[in-house]
Design a protein around this motif. Structure first.
Motif, PDB file in Angstrom:
ATOM      1  N   GLN A   1      -5.028   1.780  -1.251  1.00 33.81           N
ATOM      2  CA  GLN A   1      -5.171   2.425  -2.560  1.00 33.81           C
ATOM      3  C   GLN A   1      -6.347   1.822  -3.331  1.00 33.81           C
ATOM      4  OE1 GLN A   1      -3.478   4.963  -4.234  1.00 33.81           O
ATOM      5  NE2 GLN A   1      -2.386   5.493  -2.357  1.00 33.81           N
ATOM      6  N   GLU A   2      -6.494   0.493  -3.254  1.00 39.23           N
ATOM      7  CA  GLU A   2      -7.611  -0.166  -3.925  1.00 39.23           C
ATOM      8  C   GLU A   2      -8.945   0.237  -3.302  1.00 39.23           C
ATOM      9  OE1 GLU A   2      -7.947  -2.386  -6.641  1.00 39.23           O
ATOM     10  OE2 GLU A   2      -5.991  -1.471  -7.029  1.00 39.23           O
ATOM     11  N   LEU A   3      -8.967   0.296  -1.970  1.00 37.42           N
ATOM     12  CA  LEU A   3     -10.191   0.683  -1.270  1.00 37.42           C
ATOM     13  C   LEU A   3     -10.568   2.121  -1.606  1.00 37.42           C
ATOM     14  CD1 LEU A   3     -12.379  -0.129   0.709  1.00 37.42           C
ATOM     15  CD2 LEU A   3     -10.812   0.402   2.592  1.00 37.42           C
TER      16      LEU A   3
ATOM     17  N   SER B   1      -6.370 -10.508   6.132  1.00 37.06           N
ATOM     18  CA  SER B   1      -6.512 -11.487   5.049  1.00 37.06           C
ATOM     19  C   SER B   1      -6.220 -10.882   3.686  1.00 37.06           C
ATOM     20  CB  SER B   1      -7.928 -12.068   5.052  1.00 37.06           C
ATOM     21  OG  SER B   1      -8.887 -11.049   4.781  1.00 37.06           O
ATOM     22  N   ASN B   2      -6.059  -9.544   3.642  1.00 36.97           N
ATOM     23  CA  ASN B   2      -5.837  -8.823   2.386  1.00 36.97           C
ATOM     24  C   ASN B   2      -6.951  -9.081   1.374  1.00 36.97           C
ATOM     25  OD1 ASN B   2      -3.351  -7.115   2.288  1.00 36.97           O
ATOM     26  ND2 ASN B   2      -2.457  -8.993   3.127  1.00 36.97           N
ATOM     27  N   ARG B   3      -8.180  -9.010   1.876  1.00 37.84           N
ATOM     28  CA  ARG B   3      -9.369  -9.169   1.039  1.00 37.84           C
ATOM     29  C   ARG B   3     -10.273  -7.954   1.186  1.00 37.84           C
ATOM     30  NH1 ARG B   3     -11.420 -14.296  -0.400  1.00 37.84           N
ATOM     31  NH2 ARG B   3     -13.502 -13.687   0.305  1.00 37.84           N
ATOM     32  N   ILE B   4     -10.800  -7.513   0.064  1.00 34.84           N
ATOM     33  CA  ILE B   4     -11.827  -6.474   0.055  1.00 34.84           C
ATOM     34  C   ILE B   4     -13.073  -7.091  -0.572  1.00 34.84           C
ATOM     35  CG2 ILE B   4     -12.498  -4.217  -0.817  1.00 34.84           C
ATOM     36  CD1 ILE B   4      -9.533  -3.468  -0.904  1.00 34.84           C
TER      37      ILE B   4
ATOM     38  N   LEU C   1      -2.199  -8.614  -6.332  1.00 33.48           N
ATOM     39  CA  LEU C   1      -1.778  -7.312  -6.848  1.00 33.48           C
ATOM     40  C   LEU C   1      -0.389  -6.914  -6.397  1.00 33.48           C
ATOM     41  CD1 LEU C   1      -5.108  -5.331  -6.279  1.00 33.48           C
ATOM     42  CD2 LEU C   1      -4.372  -6.584  -8.320  1.00 33.48           C
ATOM     43  N   THR C   2       0.088  -7.512  -5.318  1.00 34.18           N
ATOM     44  CA  THR C   2       1.426  -7.218  -4.799  1.00 34.18           C
ATOM     45  C   THR C   2       1.920  -8.403  -3.982  1.00 34.18           C
ATOM     46  OG1 THR C   2       2.757  -5.706  -3.439  1.00 34.18           O
ATOM     47  CG2 THR C   2       0.508  -6.099  -2.721  1.00 34.18           C
ATOM     48  N   SER C   3       3.235  -8.506  -3.880  1.00 35.10           N
ATOM     49  CA  SER C   3       3.824  -9.573  -3.068  1.00 35.10           C
ATOM     50  C   SER C   3       4.541  -9.018  -1.842  1.00 35.10           C
ATOM     51  CB  SER C   3       4.821 -10.390  -3.902  1.00 35.10           C
ATOM     52  OG  SER C   3       5.851  -9.554  -4.408  1.00 35.10           O
ATOM     53  N   ASP C   4       4.617  -7.685  -1.737  1.00 38.19           N
ATOM     54  CA  ASP C   4       5.325  -7.071  -0.608  1.00 38.19           C
ATOM     55  C   ASP C   4       4.334  -6.613   0.455  1.00 38.19           C
ATOM     56  OD1 ASP C   4       6.999  -5.822   1.157  1.00 38.19           O
ATOM     57  OD2 ASP C   4       7.508  -4.140  -0.150  1.00 38.19           O
ATOM     58  N   PHE C   5       4.287  -7.349   1.554  1.00 41.89           N
ATOM     59  CA  PHE C   5       3.440  -6.970   2.682  1.00 41.89           C
ATOM     60  C   PHE C   5       4.285  -6.672   3.924  1.00 41.89           C
ATOM     61  CE2 PHE C   5       0.728  -9.453  -0.132  1.00 41.89           C
ATOM     62  CZ  PHE C   5      -0.339  -8.595  -0.282  1.00 41.89           C
ATOM     63  N   SER C   6       5.548  -6.375   3.701  1.00 38.06           N
ATOM     64  CA  SER C   6       6.431  -6.028   4.810  1.00 38.06           C
ATOM     65  C   SER C   6       6.074  -4.646   5.333  1.00 38.06           C
ATOM     66  CB  SER C   6       7.891  -6.024   4.339  1.00 38.06           C
ATOM     67  OG  SER C   6       8.092  -5.013   3.358  1.00 38.06           O
ATOM     68  N   GLY C   7       6.255  -4.421   6.619  1.00 39.36           N
ATOM     69  CA  GLY C   7       6.105  -3.087   7.183  1.00 39.36           C
ATOM     70  C   GLY C   7       4.812  -2.383   6.856  1.00 39.36           C
ATOM     71  N   HIS C   8       3.773  -2.549   7.717  1.00 46.99           N
ATOM     72  CA  HIS C   8       2.477  -1.911   7.495  1.00 46.99           C
ATOM     73  C   HIS C   8       1.901  -2.269   6.124  1.00 46.99           C
ATOM     74  CE1 HIS C   8       3.942   0.721  10.811  1.00 46.99           C
ATOM     75  NE2 HIS C   8       2.676   0.695  11.151  1.00 46.99           N
ATOM     76  N   GLY C   9       1.888  -3.567   5.822  1.00 51.78           N
ATOM     77  CA  GLY C   9       1.289  -4.024   4.574  1.00 51.78           C
ATOM     78  C   GLY C   9       1.984  -3.519   3.331  1.00 51.78           C
TER      79      GLY C   9
ATOM     80  N   ASP D   1       5.382   1.003   4.337  1.00 53.59           N
ATOM     81  CA  ASP D   1       6.620   1.667   4.753  1.00 53.59           C
ATOM     82  C   ASP D   1       7.527   1.957   3.567  1.00 53.59           C
ATOM     83  OD1 ASP D   1       6.008   1.788   7.465  1.00 53.59           O
ATOM     84  OD2 ASP D   1       6.933  -0.143   7.915  1.00 53.59           O
ATOM     85  N   LEU D   2       7.797   0.931   2.758  1.00 54.60           N
ATOM     86  CA  LEU D   2       8.703   1.118   1.627  1.00 54.60           C
ATOM     87  C   LEU D   2       8.077   1.985   0.541  1.00 54.60           C
ATOM     88  CD1 LEU D   2      10.416  -2.367   1.152  1.00 54.60           C
ATOM     89  CD2 LEU D   2      11.459  -0.237   1.948  1.00 54.60           C
ATOM     90  N   LEU D   3       6.772   1.845   0.322  1.00 52.79           N
ATOM     91  CA  LEU D   3       6.109   2.674  -0.684  1.00 52.79           C
ATOM     92  C   LEU D   3       6.122   4.143  -0.290  1.00 52.79           C
ATOM     93  CD1 LEU D   3       3.128   0.302  -1.480  1.00 52.79           C
ATOM     94  CD2 LEU D   3       4.955   0.939  -3.063  1.00 52.79           C
ATOM     95  N   MET D   4       5.930   4.416   1.021  1.00 47.67           N
ATOM     96  CA  MET D   4       5.997   5.794   1.483  1.00 47.67           C
ATOM     97  C   MET D   4       7.413   6.345   1.357  1.00 47.67           C
ATOM     98  SD  MET D   4       5.777   7.393   5.256  1.00 47.67           S
ATOM     99  CE  MET D   4       7.410   6.680   5.423  1.00 47.67           C
ATOM    100  N   LEU D   5       8.410   5.509   1.733  1.00 44.55           N
ATOM    101  CA  LEU D   5       9.802   5.940   1.641  1.00 44.55           C
ATOM    102  C   LEU D   5      10.152   6.315   0.198  1.00 44.55           C
ATOM    103  CD1 LEU D   5      12.616   6.301   2.827  1.00 44.55           C
ATOM    104  CD2 LEU D   5      12.987   3.837   2.538  1.00 44.55           C
ATOM    105  N   LYS D   6       9.751   5.487  -0.740  1.00 46.58           N
ATOM    106  CA  LYS D   6      10.026   5.783  -2.150  1.00 46.58           C
ATOM    107  C   LYS D   6       9.326   7.064  -2.589  1.00 46.58           C
ATOM    108  CE  LYS D   6       9.882   3.646  -6.743  1.00 46.58           C
ATOM    109  NZ  LYS D   6       9.442   2.460  -7.526  1.00 46.58           N
ATOM    110  N   GLU D   7       8.091   7.241  -2.144  1.00 47.41           N
ATOM    111  CA  GLU D   7       7.350   8.458  -2.510  1.00 47.41           C
ATOM    112  C   GLU D   7       8.030   9.708  -1.962  1.00 47.41           C
ATOM    113  OE1 GLU D   7       3.253   9.420  -4.220  1.00 47.41           O
ATOM    114  OE2 GLU D   7       4.831   7.969  -4.535  1.00 47.41           O
ATOM    115  N   PHE D   8       8.522   9.615  -0.709  1.00 46.86           N
ATOM    116  CA  PHE D   8       9.215  10.771  -0.142  1.00 46.86           C
ATOM    117  C   PHE D   8      10.474  11.103  -0.937  1.00 46.86           C
ATOM    118  CE2 PHE D   8      12.646  12.536   2.427  1.00 46.86           C
ATOM    119  CZ  PHE D   8      12.067  13.743   2.787  1.00 46.86           C
ATOM    120  N   ILE D   9      11.212  10.082  -1.317  1.00 46.84           N
ATOM    121  CA  ILE D   9      12.442  10.312  -2.081  1.00 46.84           C
ATOM    122  C   ILE D   9      12.124  11.065  -3.362  1.00 46.84           C
ATOM    123  CG2 ILE D   9      14.310   9.176  -3.344  1.00 46.84           C
ATOM    124  CD1 ILE D   9      14.065   6.880  -1.215  1.00 46.84           C
TER     125      ILE D   9
END
Length: 430
Positions: A139-141, A343-346, A363-371, A374-382
């Motif tokens: 999203q930042e990129l 490295s989560n650097r741009i 900017l975030t502390s959750d890097f589980s599941g594809h950085g 996964d959870l952000l997509m799941l929430k968006e689908f809901i």
């Protein structure tokens, strides 16, 4: 007034269906509820049913059995194998379900065209799990590129570093090792990359060429005396990085990181004790020698793309890397960006200016599941299925997802024809 919860049925309780989506819904208890499940493994069904309090009436032995039942929920997550997706999705759409569909849509182009027609006819919502779009990193990129931070994009170099252990687990020994029963590597694994590259640039591909092969994981590469299984007293066990014990058992010399071992072990067995893991290695596919695993997907591939505006993209997928990460170098008329998802650097290098760095860990502390995707997509689908406002530029509908599939198909056609250039309009059917 308490808002309506999205009621969900899940078809397929493998790693994605069980560990990512089912358990992921627990993060959003006010929005979603899992009420029905299906899997061919009764132990998985029992485990998830007990965890979510799902009654026996709503537990099924196959996706087909669940879909044949009267409509049970608002939405269905289809998390089965690649070639099952569309033949399960179409009757689910006709039953009235909205869908979260695992990628790829299908390795069959005609099936992809058919599901788009059915979804439109039934007026249903379908989101394809191109999860990278949803990460804070991408999203930042995307924001930087849309703001023309480096001017107009001229060329991109992108790498998908699969990781030697991930290649061995998923694409040599595992479920996606044979394109005849699943999908070609460039579609199964790298449609993520084809999607993210076209989304980031906002460009459409005109022509593709590709080279790649299964260069190492084949019988003729095995040393003399190598047994069929790692557990059969292999004389090369100590020196082989692909030895099953080093990948699936923790604390072994030169083994993979423990967090990866834990992820893989849950694929082997629901109760990952050392005894149970050994049992699976002795009998199942994950204990096979990587040179005798009946695999045919490529272990390295390069794809060259030229976009309709003349922009060029070079993409490399390789299974022989020490880490599982994506790197992207984007070169523009006024600077370049180097983005490293590991490295989560741009890093931003505007011509004539001091370099800038965006540290995604701030900017975030959750890097589980594809950085964290996964959870952000799941929430968006809901929210999408509930009819809430969503980011239309991000969400991956069937039509948006098809462009990544077109590029992957073109690349595989080119690879099989020794790099002949393939025009995308031929694949799109225009």
């Amino acid at each position: 007034m308490e808002r309506k919860k999205l009621k969900v049925a899940i078809a397929g309780l493998g790693h994605r269906g069980k560990d990512i989506y089912a358990y992921g819904t627990k993060k959003f208890p006010e929005l979603v509820e899992v009420i029905a499940i299906a899997d061919t493994d009764p132990e998985r069904v029992k485990l998830v049913a007990e965890e979510f309090g799902i009654c026996e009436e709503y537990c099924f032995s196959s996706a087909e059995e669940m879909i044949a039942h009267e409509k049970l929920a608002d939405a269905m997550f289809i998390c089965t194998q690649d070639r099952q997706h569309v033949r399960q999705a179409i009757p689910a759409l006709e039953k009235g379900y909205d869908l979260l569909l695992e990628k790829p849509i299908s390795p069959d182009l005609s099936e992809c065209r058919e599901i788009i027609k059915v979804a439109k006819r039934c007026g249903r919502k379908v989101l394809v799990s191109h999860v990278l779009r949803y990460t804070v990193f991408y999203q930042e990129l995307k924001k930087l590129l849309d703001e023309k931070k480096i001017g107009e994009i001229i060329s991109i170099q992108a790498s998908e570093n699969v990781g030697y252990w991930h290649q061995a687990h998923s694409f040599v020994r595992g479920n996606w090792n044979n394109s005849d029963v699943t999908s070609p590597m460039i579609l199964q694994k790298c449609c993520h990359d084809m999607d993210i590259l076209t989304w980031l640039t906002g460009k459409t591909c005109r022509k593709v060429s590709s080279f790649g092969s299964t260069s190492y994981f084949k019988p003729e590469k095995a040393k003399e005396g190598t047994p069929q299984r790692c557990t059969d007293g292999c004389p090369y066990q100590k020196e082989c990085p692909y030895d099953a014990e080093k990948i699936y058992l923790p604390n072994r010399e030169h083994g993979v990181p423990e967090e990866i071992t834990k992820w893989f072990d849950l694929v082997l067995t629901l109760d990952p004790t050392e005894e149970n893991i050994y049992e699976q290695l002795r009998k199942g596919p994950y204990g096979k020698c990587v040179f005798y695993s009946d695999n045919n997907v490529v272990d390295h591939q390069v794809v060259n793309m030229v976009m309709t505006d003349g922009t060029t993209i070079n993409f490399t997928m390789c299974g022989f890397t020490h880490e599982n990460a994506r790197y992207t170098r984007i070169m523009g008329t006024e600077g370049e960006i180097v983005a490293n998802m590991e490295s989560n650097r741009i890093e931003i290098y505007r011509f004539g200016y001091e370099p800038e760095v965006i540290d995604i860990t701030k900017l975030t502390s959750d890097f589980s599941g594809h950085g964290g995707g996964d959870l952000l997509m799941l929430k968006e689908f809901i929210h999408y299925a509930l009819g809430d406002e969503v980011r239309t530029n991000t969400i991956t509908t069937l039509e948006q997802s098809m462009e990544s599939h077109f590029i992957a198909w073109a690349a595989e056609i080119s690879r099989l024809q020794d790099g002949v250039a393939v025009t995308l309009d031929e694949i799109r059917g225009k």
